[in-house]
Design an enzyme around this catalytic site. Structure first.
Site, PDB file in Angstrom:
ATOM      1  N   MET A 186       0.797  -1.210   0.000  1.00 31.20           N
ATOM      2  CA  MET A 186       0.000   0.000   0.000  1.00 31.20           C
ATOM      3  C   MET A 186       0.832   1.261   0.000  1.00 31.20           C
ATOM      4  O   MET A 186       0.362   2.287  -0.447  1.00 31.20           O
ATOM      5  CB  MET A 186      -0.874   0.043   1.252  1.00 31.20           C
ATOM      6  N   PRO A 187       1.999   1.154   0.525  1.00 34.85           N
ATOM      7  CA  PRO A 187       2.747   2.420   0.543  1.00 34.85           C
ATOM      8  C   PRO A 187       3.177   2.853  -0.856  1.00 34.85           C
ATOM      9  O   PRO A 187       3.425   2.018  -1.734  1.00 34.85           O
ATOM     10  CB  PRO A 187       3.979   2.107   1.399  1.00 34.85           C
TER      11      PRO A 187
END
Lengths: 65, 65, 65, 65, 65, 65
Positions: F1-2
């Site tokens: 997700m980052p």
């Protein structure tokens, strides 16, 4: 007022950008209640070697055919 | 410490960038109390086809004469 | 047309932001030839624990006295 | 693959964000040919005192009624 | 000189940020040849309702247990 | 997700980018607990005339030899 910044792979034509920008702007006007003139869209064309997914460059993961 | 990122239309000369960077840095030093060396300015030159206003690309809205 | 995004440590007062925004806008008008109304400045207030310099968080490197 | 980052004034409800995110994603799928799962939308809620137009903070230019 | 900006879900502790910042900085020093002091890492904590994947907000897709 | 966005001076080879992307991804997996596939790294190659330090352009401060 909103700024919509889009990072995407290089290679879209000007006509595609016209359509994308218009559709994104429509989305902000219709769903966020933004005034049309106040929506700015900025495209950032990214080379395939400048984007990595899971540690693998796009140029390796999605090679041109 | 501050980072000042500037999106602007492509076409500024190096000399203009020198002056803009200096003026933005002055502004941060004088008004935000930043230490001069800690002010970073980054320019992002944007093509006219990569910026839309009210859903219309810059290349259509502000055509070169 | 230009967008000026400023990352800076949290803690500026509204009055300071007024002055910084005005000075940055002046810089763009005077040095980049931007139309005043077209200059957007966006501040991003960053916590001291969200900024690292040389691998050291701001909260450790610049502790509050 | 595309990242769509949206700076907008704070105050949208979660339901509005649901609708905006969906509409922006639709736009990228339909007009840019993006795979749906690969579209990431990130909102950046901006306080009215953190956005200036023509050198004037949003909090001054668009005061709450 | 490099700026490393990290968008990630809110919720990391300060200690985790210390470790992440250090590891990212190490990566830039070792692999990009950056001077350590010149590496800036900035975290942007994103709420789960501010990040959508495939048009679905993180708060819906990854609900807290 | 980052999302890990890296502004750095232009001039890295594709092999260097491979190594940097991998090392940054490792850092996020090991220290932030990110799922590997969910880590996106985007490079932004910056010209030396587009980055100022203390008000001085990189092209002046770090001239090519």
């Amino acid at each position: 007022m909103p700024i919509v910044k889009v990072d995407l792979f290089k290679g879209k034509t000007r006509d595609q950008k016209r359509e994308i920008a218009e559709a994104l702007t429509d989305a902000m006007v219709e769903k966020a209640g933004s005034s049309r003139a106040a929506v700015w869209v900025v495209f950032n064309d990214v080379e395939k070697e400048d984007w990595a997914f899971g540690g693998e460059l796009g140029v390796d993961k999605f090679p041109d055919k």
